[in-house]
Motif scaffolding. Structure first.
Motif, PDB file in Angstrom:
ATOM      1  N   VAL A   1       0.859  -1.186   0.000  1.00 37.58           N
ATOM      2  CA  VAL A   1       0.000   0.000   0.000  1.00 37.58           C
ATOM      3  C   VAL A   1       0.896   1.238   0.000  1.00 37.58           C
ATOM      4  N   ASN A   2       0.669   2.106  -0.960  1.00 42.98           N
ATOM      5  CA  ASN A   2       1.366   3.389  -1.055  1.00 42.98           C
ATOM      6  C   ASN A   2       0.346   4.497  -0.830  1.00 42.98           C
ATOM      7  N   LYS A   3       0.663   5.419   0.078  1.00 44.19           N
ATOM      8  CA  LYS A   3      -0.187   6.579   0.308  1.00 44.19           C
ATOM      9  C   LYS A   3       0.683   7.823   0.237  1.00 44.19           C
ATOM     10  N   TYR A   4       0.128   8.869  -0.349  1.00 43.52           N
ATOM     11  CA  TYR A   4       0.877  10.104  -0.546  1.00 43.52           C
ATOM     12  C   TYR A   4       0.090  11.288   0.009  1.00 43.52           C
ATOM     13  N   GLY A   5       0.840  12.288   0.447  1.00 45.10           N
ATOM     14  CA  GLY A   5       0.245  13.533   0.890  1.00 45.10           C
ATOM     15  C   GLY A   5       1.157  14.684   0.512  1.00 45.10           C
ATOM     16  N   LYS A   6       0.555  15.852   0.319  1.00 46.52           N
ATOM     17  CA  LYS A   6       1.368  17.030   0.029  1.00 46.52           C
ATOM     18  C   LYS A   6       0.640  18.255   0.549  1.00 46.52           C
TER      19      LYS A   6
END
Length: 142
Positions: A67-72
C-alpha cells in the motif's frame, strides 16, 4: 532611522531564513523487516515551503500486500515546531489523498551549546496529528 529599521528587518529575515534552511531536505523512518512486514515513511521539505509525504506499507500476508499513500501541502516553521497544512481543493487528487492538515512536529537538533561528544541525529518528532499513526513517529534527516 529608515536605514536602521531596514537593517533590523533584513537581519531578522535572514535569521529566520537560515533556520528554516536547516529543515529543508529528506526525512525517513523504516520499521520492520523486508522479509515479513516493512513500513517506510519519507518526507521531503522543499525550500519553497511545500512538502511531500509518502507512506509505504509492505505486508507479505496482507490484502493488498503493498500500500502506497501520498500527501502534500505546505509547511511552516515557528518556535522549533513545524506545522503542516493541506488544502483539499489544491493538494488532493487521485494520488495525493493523505490529509496531514494540522499535523505538528518538533525539529530536534543538537544544540550549539552542547559541547559533548554525544550524537544527536537531526529529526522531526511528530506530536500532534489527526492521523493517529503519525502522531508519535520520529523521522530522521538523510
Amino acid at each position: 532611522m529608515k536605514r536602521i529599521t531596514f537593517i533590523l528587518i533584513f537581519v531578522f529575515q535572514l535569521n529566520s531564513f537560515a533556520q528554516s534552511n536547516d529543515l529543508v531536505g529528506d526525512y525517513k523512518l523504516t520499521l520492520g523487516k523486508e522479509e515479513s512486514h516493512l513500513i517506510e515513511y519519507t518526507l521531503t521539505l522543499n525550500q519553497d515551503g511545500t512538502f511531500v509525504f509518502h507512506s509505504y506499507n509492505d505486508m507479505k500476508s496482507g490484502k493488498p500486500p503493498v500500500v502506497n499513500k501520498y500527501g502534500k501541502g505546505i509547511w511552516l516553521y515557528e518556535n522549533k515546531v513545524v506545522s503542516f497544512f493541506t488544502d483539499k481543493e489544491k493538494h488532493f487528487d487521485e494520488k495525493y489523498t493523505l490529509d496531514l492538515n494540522n499535523s505538528k512536529a518538533r525539529f530536534v537538533v543538537k544544540s550549539a551549546r552542547d559541547k559533548s561528544d554525544r550524537i544527536i541525529k537531526t529529526r522531526l518528532q511528530f506530536f500532534a496529528s489527526e492521523l493517529f499513526w503519525i502522531e508519535s513517529i520520529e523521522m530522521f534527516k538523510l
